[in-house]
Structure formats: C-alpha cells, structure tokens
Design a protein around this motif. Structure first.
Motif, PDB file in Angstrom:
ATOM      1  N   THR A 119       0.748  -1.241  -0.170  1.00 37.37           N
ATOM      2  CA  THR A 119       0.010  -0.013   0.085  1.00 37.37           C
ATOM      3  C   THR A 119       0.858   1.315   0.202  1.00 37.37           C
ATOM      4  N   LYS A 137       0.113   3.424 -11.138  1.00 36.25           N
ATOM      5  CA  LYS A 137      -0.673   2.171 -11.286  1.00 36.25           C
ATOM      6  C   LYS A 137      -0.161   1.663 -12.659  1.00 36.25           C
ATOM      7  N   ILE A 145      -1.818  -1.178  -4.010  1.00 34.85           N
ATOM      8  CA  ILE A 145      -2.901  -0.209  -3.549  1.00 34.85           C
ATOM      9  C   ILE A 145      -2.247   1.245  -3.611  1.00 34.85           C
TER      10      ILE A 145
END
Length: 180
Positions: A119, A137, A145
C-alpha cells in the motif's frame, strides 16, 4: 461541413464535461489511512511538508521523495523542512533519477518493489494526483494499492487545463498499450 461542426461541437462538449468532473473530483487530504509507504514527487508547495507530517504521525513506515535534484542531500532537506536529520536517516529515501511524472512513477515502482510494499500513499498537489496515480498504477500493476492524498493548491486555470489535457493524453496512451 455541418457534420464536421456537429462532431467538433460534441468533442468540445465531452471535453468540457470531463474537465468539470476532473475539477469536482480532485482528491482531498486523506485522514486516518495508514499505508506501508508514502511517496512524494517534488515540484509543488506543501507536498514534502505533508509527507513529513504523515510520517511523524506514524501513517507509514517509510517515505520516498522522488525527483530530488542531484546534489541535494538528506541534511539539506532536513534543514529546509525543519526536521530532525535522524528522521531522514531512518525513514526517508531520496530518489534523484526522476525528472517528470512518468519517471517519478518508474523510480517509485522500483523503490516499492525493493521494499515489497503493498500500500502506498501518493502525496502530491490535488490537481496532480490523478495523473501521478495513473502513471504509478501503470508502472506498478494491480498488486499495489495506491491512495491519492491531495495537497490543496491554488493553480491557475491554464495549469488545470494543461494537467487535464496531459491526463487525457496519457489515459489514451495507456489504453493503447503505451504504458512505458
């Protein structure tokens, strides 16, 4: 000629609606979300301050400042941001290879993989987070994430239009397979 005008008018209307959504959905600062890491691309007021505050509040274990100019060291930033050099020694890494948003994403992806983080909190100017998160991303893939943490700013309209156009062009490029 009439068809061309209708087509161009439709494109303009879709662009305007998209820009309005872009503006309405600018990310706000995240509160109470702990992540493995914080990533701060250089380039905007308040970004590094926000990242350091989050790190001090134990919202992550480590932070990367990506896009740091060559010759700038941890002691320089500790002085600039009135922070203990020990925080930089233990918990803040400086990335010096990136020169733009895409290379920030590549530098960050390498760092995230090296540390096996799952994360990441991306701290950037509110108007920059959508494109920076999209680039990150694309560089990291679906297994990490990414949480956007927008630092409120007051950019000029031209800056916002430019950022929206960059976001649109990169979105199309990524859809077409030009992620790198």
């Amino acid at each position: 000629m009439r068809r061309l005008f209708k087509f161009l008018a439709t494109i303009a209307m879709v662009w305007c609606l998209g820009f309005a959504l872009f503006m309405l959905l600018l990310p706000k600062p995240l509160e109470g979300n702990t992540t493995d890491a914080i990533v701060v691309p250089t380039g905007g007021a308040g970004r590094i301050d926000r990242g350091i505050a989050l790190l001090k509040a134990h919202q992550a274990r480590r932070m990367l400042v990506t896009g740091v100019g060559s010759g700038v060291g941890p002691r320089d930033l500790a002085r600039e941001y009135d922070t203990s050099p020990h925080l930089f020694d233990c918990c803040i890494d400086l990335g010096t290879e990136a020169v733009d948003t895409r290379s920030n994403a590549a530098e960050t992806a390498d760092w995230v993989r090296t540390h096996s983080y799952r994360t990441v909190r991306l701290v950037s100017s509110d108007w920059h987070v959508p494109r920076a998160a999209m680039e990150l991303k694309a560089a990291l893939g679906p297994n990490v994430i990414i949480m956007g943490d927008g630092v409120p700013g007051s950019p000029r309209l031209g800056t916002l239009i430019n950022e929206y156009n960059k976001w649109l062009l990169r979105r199309v490029g990524i859809w077409m397979g030009f992620a790198g």
